[in-house]
Write an enzyme that holds these catalytic residues in place. Structure first.
Site, PDB file in Angstrom:
ATOM      1  N   LYS A 187       0.673  -1.209  -0.091  1.00 35.72           N
ATOM      2  CA  LYS A 187      -0.022  -0.041   0.098  1.00 35.72           C
ATOM      3  C   LYS A 187       0.870   1.123  -0.032  1.00 35.72           C
ATOM      4  O   LYS A 187       2.002   1.286   0.301  1.00 35.72           O
ATOM      5  CB  LYS A 187      -0.903   0.032   1.047  1.00 35.72           C
ATOM      6  CG  LYS A 187      -2.145  -0.967   0.884  1.00 35.72           C
ATOM      7  CD  LYS A 187      -3.317  -0.734   2.026  1.00 35.72           C
ATOM      8  CE  LYS A 187      -4.359  -2.124   1.674  1.00 35.72           C
ATOM      9  NZ  LYS A 187      -5.286  -2.170   2.638  1.00 35.72           N
ATOM     10  N   ARG A 221      -3.118 -10.023   5.494  1.00 30.34           N
ATOM     11  CA  ARG A 221      -3.331  -9.989   4.128  1.00 30.34           C
ATOM     12  C   ARG A 221      -2.005  -9.541   3.429  1.00 30.34           C
ATOM     13  O   ARG A 221      -1.826  -8.429   3.321  1.00 30.34           O
ATOM     14  CB  ARG A 221      -4.645  -8.818   3.797  1.00 30.34           C
ATOM     15  CG  ARG A 221      -5.419  -9.214   2.677  1.00 30.34           C
ATOM     16  CD  ARG A 221      -6.515  -8.152   2.687  1.00 30.34           C
ATOM     17  NE  ARG A 221      -7.453  -8.539   1.499  1.00 30.34           N
ATOM     18  CZ  ARG A 221      -7.071  -7.910   0.321  1.00 30.34           C
ATOM     19  NH1 ARG A 221      -6.279  -7.028   0.123  1.00 30.34           N
ATOM     20  NH2 ARG A 221      -7.908  -8.272  -0.549  1.00 30.34           N
TER      21      ARG A 221
HETATM   22  C1  9MG Z   1      -9.960  -5.880  -0.335  1.00 34.47           C
HETATM   23  N1  9MG Z   1      -9.045  -5.386   0.403  1.00 34.47           N
HETATM   24  C2  9MG Z   1      -7.974  -4.241   0.058  1.00 34.47           C
HETATM   25  N2  9MG Z   1      -7.255  -3.982   1.123  1.00 34.47           N
HETATM   26  C3  9MG Z   1      -7.757  -4.684   2.412  1.00 34.47           C
HETATM   27  C4  9MG Z   1      -7.625  -4.465   3.573  1.00 34.47           C
HETATM   28  O1  9MG Z   1      -6.380  -3.820   3.988  1.00 34.47           O
HETATM   29  N3  9MG Z   1      -8.301  -5.102   4.468  1.00 34.47           N
HETATM   30  C5  9MG Z   1      -9.223  -5.971   3.855  1.00 34.47           C
HETATM   31  N4  9MG Z   1     -10.180  -6.586   4.975  1.00 34.47           N
HETATM   32  N5  9MG Z   1      -9.544  -6.034   2.877  1.00 34.47           N
HETATM   33  C6  9MG Z   1      -8.990  -5.369   1.958  1.00 34.47           C
END
Ligand code: 9MG
Length: 234
Positions: A187, A221
């Protein structure tokens, strides 16, 4: 967009140690426009079906739409990852009926405009209060607390300062008693801190994942699964 390529990527991530695979038919990046439920289903169902036939991994579906929740469940998904925290009409009921696990994420605004001018009086307590209220809504809808995870939504209507405050004070979300998921991988936060484009953010992303886990996160994630799993194992 190409089911066979998506399947191969998922199998690679599983081989590298992923316990969940999150499949989405709608981009939620800053500036992205919503995709209709029918289009989401056209994109994700072939991937879910192929992956279900090849692996017992938990399949998470990234959606806010009740119609997508129901169809994804029927195709073998076990988790709903909702960046809108089941606020869409009918989503709470569809998630409750599905029996799926659910991740409730915080987002200020919508992907199209969320990064235009994010504003909070006190970001940590406001995000925490939002998630507390959504957990209560899930309880009222009959969703068992043991099926829920929460996510402060790094980068979703947040400046770098907001993201850093959330990361530093992540422990304050643990008091809600629900496992904490975070997505920091590749990010802009990693990009700003390292001055690197998305494809060169693995080191920064792994560092952020480690800090999050040290501060109480339970589910990470990630795009770069192997280095993230190695770092967390160490
Ligand atoms: C779909 N998506 C993209 N970034 C995300 C994040 O930080 N958390 C979650 N739960 N979904 C995300």
């Amino acid at each position: 967009l190409e089911p066979q390529a998506a399947l191969e990527q998922a199998l690679r991530m599983i081989a590298e140690g992923a316990a969940l695979i999150d499949i989405g038919g709608e981009s939620t990046r800053p500036g992205a426009q919503p995709a209709a439920a029918a289009e989401q289903l056209r994109r994700i169902l072939p991937v879910i079906e192929r992956l279900r036939a090849r692996s017992e991994v938990v399949i998470s579906v990234d959606t806010s739409e009740p119609q997508v929740i129901r169809a994804a469940r029927a195709a073998g998904a076990g988790m709903i990852n909702d960046v809108r925290a089941l606020r869409a009409r009918g989503a709470l009921e569809a998630a409750a009926a599905s029996g799926c696990a659910v991740c409730l994420m915080h987002m200020q605004g919508d992907p199209g405009t969320m990064q235009d001018a994010p504003h909070y009086t006190e970001v940590v307590s406001e995000v925490r209060e939002f998630l507390r209220e959504r957990l209560a809504a899930c309880a009222r809808a009959g969703i068992d607390a043991g099926r829920l995870a929460i996510d402060p939504g790094f980068g979703f209507g947040k400046t770098l300062e907001h993201n850093l405050s959330l990361l530093r004070r992540l422990r304050e979300f643990a008091t809600l008693g629900t496992p904490l998921m975070v997505g920091l991988s590749r990010k802009s936060m990693a990009g700003t801190l390292t001055q690197r484009p998305p494809g060169e953010r693995t080191g920064g992303s792994v560092a952020l994942a480690l800090i999050a886990v040290l501060n109480g996160a339970r589910i990470i994630r990630a795009h770069d699964v192997a280095p993230t799993v190695d770092a967390l194992r160490v």
